[in-house]
Enzyme design. Structure first.
Site, PDB file in Angstrom:
ATOM      1  N   ARG A 141       8.360   8.999  37.451  1.00 15.24           N
ATOM      2  CA  ARG A 141       9.590   8.205  37.278  1.00 15.24           C
ATOM      3  C   ARG A 141       9.259   6.820  36.712  1.00 15.24           C
ATOM      4  O   ARG A 141      10.005   6.268  35.909  1.00 15.24           O
ATOM      5  CB  ARG A 141      10.342   8.091  38.606  1.00 15.24           C
ATOM      6  CG  ARG A 141      11.081   9.385  38.950  1.00 15.24           C
ATOM      7  CD  ARG A 141      11.333   9.552  40.433  1.00 15.24           C
ATOM      8  NE  ARG A 141      12.223   8.558  40.963  1.00 15.24           N
ATOM      9  CZ  ARG A 141      12.242   8.196  42.243  1.00 15.24           C
ATOM     10  NH1 ARG A 141      11.414   8.750  43.114  1.00 15.24           N
ATOM     11  NH2 ARG A 141      13.085   7.293  42.656  1.00 15.24           N
ATOM     12  N   ARG A 152      13.934  11.506  50.201  1.00 14.34           N
ATOM     13  CA  ARG A 152      14.343  12.170  48.955  1.00 14.34           C
ATOM     14  C   ARG A 152      13.211  13.029  48.411  1.00 14.34           C
ATOM     15  O   ARG A 152      12.051  12.636  48.470  1.00 14.34           O
ATOM     16  CB  ARG A 152      14.729  11.113  47.908  1.00 14.34           C
ATOM     17  CG  ARG A 152      16.192  10.761  47.962  1.00 14.34           C
ATOM     18  CD  ARG A 152      16.536   9.613  47.088  1.00 14.34           C
ATOM     19  NE  ARG A 152      16.039   9.716  45.714  1.00 14.34           N
ATOM     20  CZ  ARG A 152      16.378   8.864  44.745  1.00 14.34           C
ATOM     21  NH1 ARG A 152      17.214   7.867  45.016  1.00 14.34           N
ATOM     22  NH2 ARG A 152      15.900   8.989  43.529  1.00 14.34           N
TER      23      ARG A 152
HETATM   24  P1  AMP Z   1      18.121   7.496  41.047  1.00 15.20           P
HETATM   25  O1  AMP Z   1      18.874   7.854  42.289  1.00 15.20           O
HETATM   26  O2  AMP Z   1      18.860   6.477  40.197  1.00 15.20           O
HETATM   27  O3  AMP Z   1      16.694   7.102  41.314  1.00 15.20           O
HETATM   28  O4  AMP Z   1      18.052   8.810  40.147  1.00 15.20           O
HETATM   29  C1  AMP Z   1      17.394   9.980  40.607  1.00 15.20           C
HETATM   30  C2  AMP Z   1      17.187  10.943  39.450  1.00 15.20           C
HETATM   31  O5  AMP Z   1      18.472  11.317  38.915  1.00 15.20           O
HETATM   32  C3  AMP Z   1      16.439  10.357  38.273  1.00 15.20           C
HETATM   33  O6  AMP Z   1      15.021  10.454  38.427  1.00 15.20           O
HETATM   34  C4  AMP Z   1      16.956  11.245  37.121  1.00 15.20           C
HETATM   35  O7  AMP Z   1      16.341  12.520  37.145  1.00 15.20           O
HETATM   36  C5  AMP Z   1      18.416  11.435  37.497  1.00 15.20           C
HETATM   37  N1  AMP Z   1      19.274  10.371  36.919  1.00 15.20           N
HETATM   38  C6  AMP Z   1      20.015   9.425  37.570  1.00 15.20           C
HETATM   39  N2  AMP Z   1      20.694   8.646  36.718  1.00 15.20           N
HETATM   40  C7  AMP Z   1      20.381   9.117  35.472  1.00 15.20           C
HETATM   41  C8  AMP Z   1      20.745   8.733  34.149  1.00 15.20           C
HETATM   42  N3  AMP Z   1      21.553   7.689  33.929  1.00 15.20           N
HETATM   43  N4  AMP Z   1      20.235   9.462  33.124  1.00 15.20           N
HETATM   44  C9  AMP Z   1      19.423  10.509  33.315  1.00 15.20           C
HETATM   45  N5  AMP Z   1      19.018  10.907  34.523  1.00 15.20           N
HETATM   46  C10 AMP Z   1      19.496  10.223  35.611  1.00 15.20           C
END
Ligand code: AMP
Length: 221
Positions: free
Chosen positions: A171, A160
């Site tokens: 993050r 990713r």
């Molecule tokens: P993840 O796959 O859950 O690690 O999400 C990857 C990225 O997507 C995060 O670093 C955020 O930029 C965005 N993202 C995912 N879910 C959310 C959420 N509930 N609110 C805001 N941004 C999100």
């Protein structure tokens, strides 16, 4: 059953959510996956979300909440769902409570995957994801049988774009500032259950299943 998996990036939410969804025969809803699909298919929403995701910051609440509402309106979520990556802050938790209570639903269990920082960095910096089915692998902990090819579907694996050291740090910062407050939010509503997630994925999954079974048994009493 409506279950939320909560925890820092790298806690294994995606891996556990997929496995749990499979075991309980429930849909897995990942806002990160939904956003990435929008980015790769070039939708207006994806274009608006892309820069936030690449920086490791949160996409604005209204965009993510819009995506989630669309998903929650699909008929397959009637029996329940495993929610991964949402809510990320108190505002989203309240939006989720509203969107569910408006449909006569509520969250049953919030599983908090408790993970230490060295484990998080190690997991994220070696993570590989299948471009077709979304399965997760790891360069060292869970290598695919064939180099960069998914064991499950033969799709190509990729790293990713936000799994680099700088974005991982950002993050984690965002998690501490915005998401960790949700532990208290769900604790106060007596929905939070803690599971140690530093162990191997299969041990963690069995502990989650055990917890869900106990919760179901308590409903029968
Ligand atoms: P993840 O796959 O859950 O690690 O999400 C990857 C990225 O997507 C995060 O670093 C955020 O930029 C965005 N993202 C995912 N879910 C959310 C959420 N509930 N609110 C805001 N941004 C999100």
């Amino acid at each position: 059953m409506r279950i939320i998996l909560l925890g820092p990036p790298g806690a294994g939410k995606g891996t556990q959510a997929k496995a749990l969804a499979h075991r309980l025969n429930l849909p897995h809803i990942s806002t990160g996956d939904l956003l990435r699909q929008n980015v790769s298919s070039g939708t207006e929403l994806g274009k608006q979300a892309k820069d936030f995701m690449n920086k490791g910051t949160l996409v604005p609440d209204d965009l993510v909440t819009r995506i989630l509402i669309q998903r929650i309106e699909q008929p397959d979520i009637k029996a329940g769902f495993i929610l991964d990556g949402y809510p990320r802050n108190i505002n989203q938790a309240k939006a989720l409570d509203d969107m569910l209570s408006g449909r006569n639903m509520g969250i049953d269990v919030v599983v908090y995957l408790d993970t230490s920082e060295p484990v998080i960095i190690q997991r994220l910096s070696g993570r590989l994801v299948c471009s077709l089915c979304g399965a997760n692998f790891h360069i060292k902990n869970m290598p695919p049988k064939k180099d960069m090819i998914c064991d499950n579907c033969g799709g190509r694996l990729y790293q990713r774009s936000d799994d680099n050291e700088e974005t991982i740090k950002k993050r984690l910062e965002v998690y501490l500032e915005e998401t960790s407050g949700l532990i208290q939010y769900y604790e106060a509503r007596q929905k939070l259950y803690r599971i140690s997630a530093d162990e191997e994925a299969e041990i963690v999954l069995n502990n989650i299943i055990h917890l869900v079974e106990k919760y179901n048994d308590s409903l029968k009493v």
